[in-house]
Design a protein around this motif. Structure first.
Motif, PDB file in Angstrom:
ATOM      1  N   UNK A 221     -11.999 -54.616  37.942  1.00 43.12           N
ATOM      2  CA  UNK A 221     -12.352 -54.081  36.625  1.00 43.12           C
ATOM      3  C   UNK A 221     -11.218 -53.220  36.078  1.00 43.12           C
ATOM      4  N   UNK A 222     -10.578 -52.457  36.932  1.00 43.61           N
ATOM      5  CA  UNK A 222      -9.471 -51.619  36.483  1.00 43.61           C
ATOM      6  C   UNK A 222      -8.299 -52.462  35.993  1.00 43.61           C
ATOM      7  N   UNK A 223      -8.077 -53.619  36.610  1.00 44.88           N
ATOM      8  CA  UNK A 223      -6.956 -54.478  36.250  1.00 44.88           C
ATOM      9  C   UNK A 223      -7.297 -55.395  35.068  1.00 44.88           C
ATOM     10  N   UNK A 224      -8.519 -55.883  35.025  1.00 45.09           N
ATOM     11  CA  UNK A 224      -8.892 -56.887  34.022  1.00 45.09           C
ATOM     12  C   UNK A 224     -10.339 -56.694  33.578  1.00 45.09           C
TER      13      UNK A 224
ATOM     14  N   UNK B 104      -3.620 -60.758  39.512  1.00 39.82           N
ATOM     15  CA  UNK B 104      -3.453 -59.391  40.012  1.00 39.82           C
ATOM     16  C   UNK B 104      -4.771 -58.866  40.573  1.00 39.82           C
ATOM     17  N   UNK B 105      -5.864 -59.148  39.898  1.00 39.08           N
ATOM     18  CA  UNK B 105      -7.177 -58.714  40.383  1.00 39.08           C
ATOM     19  C   UNK B 105      -7.487 -59.347  41.737  1.00 39.08           C
ATOM     20  N   UNK B 106      -7.192 -60.634  41.876  1.00 34.45           N
ATOM     21  CA  UNK B 106      -7.409 -61.328  43.153  1.00 34.45           C
ATOM     22  C   UNK B 106      -6.554 -60.682  44.236  1.00 34.45           C
ATOM     23  N   UNK B 107      -5.312 -60.414  43.915  1.00 35.97           N
ATOM     24  CA  UNK B 107      -4.383 -59.815  44.880  1.00 35.97           C
ATOM     25  C   UNK B 107      -4.837 -58.427  45.331  1.00 35.97           C
ATOM     26  N   UNK B 108      -5.390 -57.645  44.405  1.00 31.73           N
ATOM     27  CA  UNK B 108      -5.770 -56.259  44.711  1.00 31.73           C
ATOM     28  C   UNK B 108      -7.162 -56.099  45.312  1.00 31.73           C
TER      29      UNK B 108
END
Length: 63
Positions: free
Chosen positions: A17-20, A49-53
């Motif tokens: 949520x923070x990223x996207x 990026x969300x998947x990565x994080x």
């Protein structure tokens, strides 16, 4: 491109949520909710990026 979420694995970190925040939300228990069926054009990098994080690896991308 689609993003999938395994809600059983989600640990409510909220990084997605923070990223996207236009792609993901959290329910009343903090579990990830995917807001779109298909990733809109131009949002692919945010989805990756969300998947990565994701600390629990609850998110994945399917092309």
């Amino acid at each position: 491109m689609k993003v999938r979420a395994d809600r059983d694995v989600c640990i409510q970190a909220g990084n997605c949520v923070m990223v996207a925040d236009n792609l993901f939300d959290q329910d009343d228990y903090g579990i990830v909710v995917v807001l779109v069926d298909d990733i809109p054009e131009g949002e692919e990098d945010k989805a990756r990026e969300a998947v990565k994080l994701c600390p629990s690896q609850a998110l994945s991308i399917a092309d």
